[in-house]
Design a protein around this motif. Sequence first.
Motif: not given
Lengths: 127, 135
Positions: A55-67, A25-28, A10-11, A34-37
Amino acid sequence: MARKMIRVLLVEDEEINRVVARAALKAAGGGDVVDEAENGEVAVQRVRDAAAPYDLVLMDKQMPVMDGHEATRRIRGMGVTTPIVAVSSDGLPADVDAFITAGADDFTSKPLSKEKLGVILAKFRLA
Amino acid sequence: MAAAALRDQLTALLSSMFSQGLVDEQFQQLQMLQDEGGTPGFVSEVVTLFWEQPVVNFDKVDAYVHQLKGSSASVGAQKVKFTCMQFRQFCQDKSRDGCLMALAVVRNDFYDLRNKFQTMLQLEQQIQAYDPKQQ
């Protein structure tokens, strides 16, 4: 047959969004691990250093350091084929296209919910 | 006050928050995740994270409003989210007057909702004190 254990990265830079995403995610049924970044750079490191592929990466768009776009490009550049689903509140076609061009497999809008994540898990045969 | 009266008060508060458009279906999603996940403190954790965000530093306006919009969406804070969307449009249009107006509205909406969330959690705690198994 026992269900496969699902490993998700989870990013997301916002803690509140991570808390909601973890619960949804747990409910689904997809939050066994779940690792986080908190930004794209950490996400790239997590993928590189993972003992077993995610198995899956959920990627946010706008983040500091690297989008999310750049992180997605770098992960794909490492030859990783894990499904990457972009998550953003900016859901204009141009935003979706930019993520897909960067290497994402799919796009879903914020806020995340059990239902949206259920669809994603089913699409990538993770449910 | 008896637990039943507190529950009625909590129900009325939540109902008014929905009818005033302060929160949307995402907030119901949080309540559902709490009930289904068996995690009694989940809604409390999320709304507390929401109101503890820094809300004073508006120097980096556009980036910050984007952040507030995202967390508002996560907690179901519909009015704050919509105001943030208008706010960002004013930022992109470089409308100083528009930004100042949106700032006033978003602050008002944010504090209004924060107060209601705090009341909601207080009522839940009081109800919980009557029956620790209830959640």
